[in-house]
Design an enzyme around this catalytic site. Structure first.
Site, mmCIF file in Angstrom:
data_model
loop_
_atom_site.group_PDB
_atom_site.id
_atom_site.type_symbol
_atom_site.label_atom_id
_atom_site.label_comp_id
_atom_site.label_asym_id
_atom_site.label_seq_id
_atom_site.Cartn_x
_atom_site.Cartn_y
_atom_site.Cartn_z
ATOM 1 N N GLU A 139 -58.963 51.804 61.338
ATOM 2 C CA GLU A 139 -58.733 52.835 60.323
ATOM 3 C C GLU A 139 -59.819 53.894 60.302
ATOM 4 O OE1 GLU A 139 -57.028 51.468 56.628
ATOM 5 O OE2 GLU A 139 -57.652 53.284 55.603
ATOM 6 N N LYS A 169 -55.906 43.126 58.863
ATOM 7 C CA LYS A 169 -56.783 43.271 57.697
ATOM 8 C C LYS A 169 -56.717 41.992 56.873
ATOM 9 C CE LYS A 169 -56.960 48.233 56.758
ATOM 10 N NZ LYS A 169 -56.684 49.280 55.743
ATOM 11 N N ASN A 189 -51.643 54.562 53.607
ATOM 12 C CA ASN A 189 -52.000 54.580 52.188
ATOM 13 C C ASN A 189 -51.121 55.511 51.361
ATOM 14 O OD1 ASN A 189 -54.108 52.706 52.427
ATOM 15 N ND2 ASN A 189 -55.482 54.300 53.181
ATOM 16 N N HIS A 239 -47.444 45.018 43.163
ATOM 17 C CA HIS A 239 -47.963 46.008 44.116
ATOM 18 C C HIS A 239 -46.904 46.990 44.620
ATOM 19 C CE1 HIS A 239 -50.455 47.814 47.180
ATOM 20 N NE2 HIS A 239 -49.609 47.456 48.118
ATOM 21 N N ARG A 257 -54.432 55.588 60.761
ATOM 22 C CA ARG A 257 -54.004 54.419 59.993
ATOM 23 C C ARG A 257 -54.027 54.681 58.490
ATOM 24 N NH1 ARG A 257 -55.624 48.064 61.229
ATOM 25 N NH2 ARG A 257 -54.512 47.168 59.476
ATOM 26 N N HIS A 281 -52.853 52.093 43.455
ATOM 27 C CA HIS A 281 -53.994 51.250 43.067
ATOM 28 C C HIS A 281 -54.509 51.631 41.689
ATOM 29 C CE1 HIS A 281 -55.173 49.872 47.398
ATOM 30 N NE2 HIS A 281 -54.290 49.087 46.844
ATOM 31 N N HIS A 321 -50.606 54.861 47.783
ATOM 32 C CA HIS A 321 -51.527 53.786 47.435
ATOM 33 C C HIS A 321 -52.707 54.227 46.565
ATOM 34 C CE1 HIS A 321 -49.163 51.297 50.037
ATOM 35 N NE2 HIS A 321 -49.956 50.266 49.867
ATOM 36 N N GLU A 375 -42.339 49.344 50.480
ATOM 37 C CA GLU A 375 -43.224 49.615 51.621
ATOM 38 C C GLU A 375 -42.410 50.019 52.855
ATOM 39 O OE1 GLU A 375 -46.596 49.576 51.670
ATOM 40 O OE2 GLU A 375 -47.175 48.383 49.927
ATOM 41 N N ARG A 413 -67.902 31.616 62.516
ATOM 42 C CA ARG A 413 -67.835 32.989 63.042
ATOM 43 C C ARG A 413 -66.512 33.290 63.735
ATOM 44 N NH1 ARG A 413 -73.202 31.737 64.700
ATOM 45 N NH2 ARG A 413 -74.679 32.375 63.074
ATOM 46 N N LYS A 418 -45.534 49.833 62.111
ATOM 47 C CA LYS A 418 -46.916 49.541 61.724
ATOM 48 C C LYS A 418 -47.748 49.115 62.936
ATOM 49 C CE LYS A 418 -50.139 47.541 58.565
ATOM 50 N NZ LYS A 418 -50.442 46.774 57.359
#
Lengths: 377, 377
Positions: B243, B150, B251, B273, B247, B258, B254, B192, B128, B233
């Site tokens: 988010e 993330k 994207n 990417h 935040r 994606h 993105h 980016e 955990r 960031k």
């Protein structure tokens, strides 16, 4: 009889545990209330349950949800501890993702501890956290595993080694469902109730000595016992959500208990969790006596109550052969509660006077286990 | 040149990103400092890396750690996105558990975004939550994926659909390691960086227009660009850790990006990417122009800079055939950023004036995609 509510008050988040008979009939309204869903048509729920619970209660719950326009994705896994595995977790996750449930949608865990742990863990890691509601169907789950946000699965290296803290939106504990448990399962849950008394509530233990038998019938005493248990656990969790201190007291009987569960390969024909905890609590009390922390009469009193409720209390109550003391010690040192190789045990100084004992030398434990095993050979 | 520090200030927790050339030589001391380990002999680290990084830099790092008495368990996975899978996650977890690492021990992710996401996710769910340190080795990882907590793996239903928020103890970004990247990988990370200017820092975009080429050499301009990116960031993450709002601006480029990555089956021979983000940002700017939000000259300016730095900017820059507009739309609606079937895009009103546009009607997007595809047929 009216339902009772216990509120779990965490640092930044609160949720309710609703306890009472027949709650399944109001589950849909409670779920919508807890999810704070205004548009009734948009409530979507992944309903995770196991084969046993599904055959007994799924139709009633699903009809309830459908009638109240909750879109349900049922996911039924095999009953039993083996479903707390990586492979079942992946199946559950794939089903939820393929049904296109989103972060605001909910995982509803309808079952015992296995389903709560598995469903809660899936909810915690899908899209980095979906909503989650527990509907525990066993006594153990209602008073213990559904309270406090611990979720997870097992590894070949030990139980619950993979998991997360993920708190539910609410817990709905329908006490009527407990009447479909086997007596053995009910007793196993009862052992955890006794544990709460032994930790630091001597008056609750005494109350159980008087009223324990009535907990087995679906009435106000059962509800009261579950409310008191949930309140006790909720209070500890509120003070120590991530188990950095006091929450470890909940492991009373669990270090020896896990040792016995591993030694019997988690074979439910030999030992189930609550039974292991019952024997583990007696061992913890005997070990405390051996260390001159408390008197042998305390152990006798605790053992008398557990026996009266039909629980096993001694190593000889476990069917089949056990490993020798050295092998048992290895199982203890593999337990995740071992920090940097110093053994931690929950010991006691008297009725309801448990404490966290760190740095217990392993040779004393080994000697104690040898004595215990010698008596059954 | 001295290392610079960016502090990520979260609600209840702070950590440092250390940025500079040659930091690998001080990694052991930094790790011990961040773990707050007093007894030098007890620091234990699971060092997760991939085959590429291992062949280039593992010996140096491991010698460093060993010399400083950090016990290291090296875990090397295949380089590439396919390692962000359930099966690799399970292998990593099993290796960490079999080495008996505990909650207070640390997972050190030494690699690009894949390693950071995989290692961080493993750290978050073992017992955990184990401790976690990032040593990003790609530009993309240093300025983006290692900042913000993330972590996760991919599902057959989409990228990063399984994961957790798990903040590291610290991030050590050695800018010298970037000289072993291919030019194509470096450019992809650079896209980016451009994104951060386009979101809401027009002065940073202008600075990149002037200094971009120097970012490609290991010197003070590179360090400054990485520091400014991490600071940007870190500030967004500090204001919106989970988010729920702002935040999402990250994207930019993105949603289209994606879509293109999925359409090219994540085949790195066709698109990586950062390249997808470069084309995606141009599409987002063109789409904003189509909606009369901004002028076509803005798109031309952004495109000119990306092209000057060697990045692809148009659909026709992608080798091989693309699906038709309807199929591309399906890929967008499957994206996890879709909430309750309303499309969300990051659009712009001018240079560095991006905003979150909710409820974008899908038919307008479809028409736009048809136009774009018509031009390459």
């Amino acid at each position: 009889m009216q339902a009772k509510t216990v509120t779990v008050k965490l640092d930044k988040y609160c949720y309710d545990i609703i306890i009472g008979p027949g709650l399944i009939a109001q589950a849909a309204l409670q779920i919508k209330h807890s999810l704070n869903q205004k548009d009734l048509h948009q409530t979507r729920v992944a309903l995770i349950t196991d084969t046993n619970v599904a055959s007994l209660h799924l139709d009633i719950l699903q009809a309830q949800l459908t009638k109240n326009k909750i879109h349900t994705v049922p996911i039924i896994v095999e009953a039993g501890e083996q479903s707390k595995s990586f492979s079942t977790l992946q199946i559950v996750i794939d089903k939820i993702l393929s049904a296109r449930l989103e972060r605001g949608d909910c995982v509803l865990a309808f079952g015992g501890g296995v389903i709560g742990d598995l469903g809660g863990f899936a909810a915690s890691i899908i899209r980095r956290g979906m909503k989650f509601i527990q509907m525990p169907t066993t006594l153990l789950a209602q008073i213990d595993s559904s309270v406090g946000g611990k979720t997870g699965i097992n590894s070949q290296y030990g139980k619950n080694l993979i998991g997360a803290f993920h708190q539910p939106q609410c817990v709905i504990a329908d006490t009527s469902l407990l009447d479909t448990l086997t007596l053995r399962e009910f007793r196993a849950g009862y052992a955890e109730m006794v544990k709460y008394g032994l930790i630091n509530q001597p008056d609750f233990f005494e109350w159980l000595e008087k009223n324990g038998q009535k907990v087995f019938s679906n009435g106000p005493i059962r509800t009261e016992a579950i409310v008191r248990s949930c309140q006790f656990k909720a209070d500890i969790v509120a003070r120590d959500e991530y188990e950095t201190g006091e929450r470890a007291l909940l492991n009373l009987g669990h270090t020896f208990g896990h040792m016995l569960e591993t030694a019997t390969a988690y074979d439910p024909n030999r030992l189930i969790h609550g039974e292991a905890v019952a024997i583990g609590m007696i061992l913890a009390h005997q070990f405390s006596t051996q260390l001159n922390l408390t008197s042998p009469t305390l152990t006798q009193r605790v053992e008398a109550h557990l026996k009266a409720m039909g629980l096993p209390t001694q190593l000889k109550d476990i069917p089949g052969k056990l490993p020798d003391a050295e092998a048992l010690m290895t199982l203890i040192t593999q337990d995740k509660k071992v920090s940097q190789n110093n053994l931690t045990f929950i010991l006691t100084r008297g009725l309801g006077q448990s404490f966290i004992a760190k740095n217990v030398p392993s040779d004393i434990v080994l000697t104690f286990l040898k004595q215990k095993l010698a008596k059954i050979r």
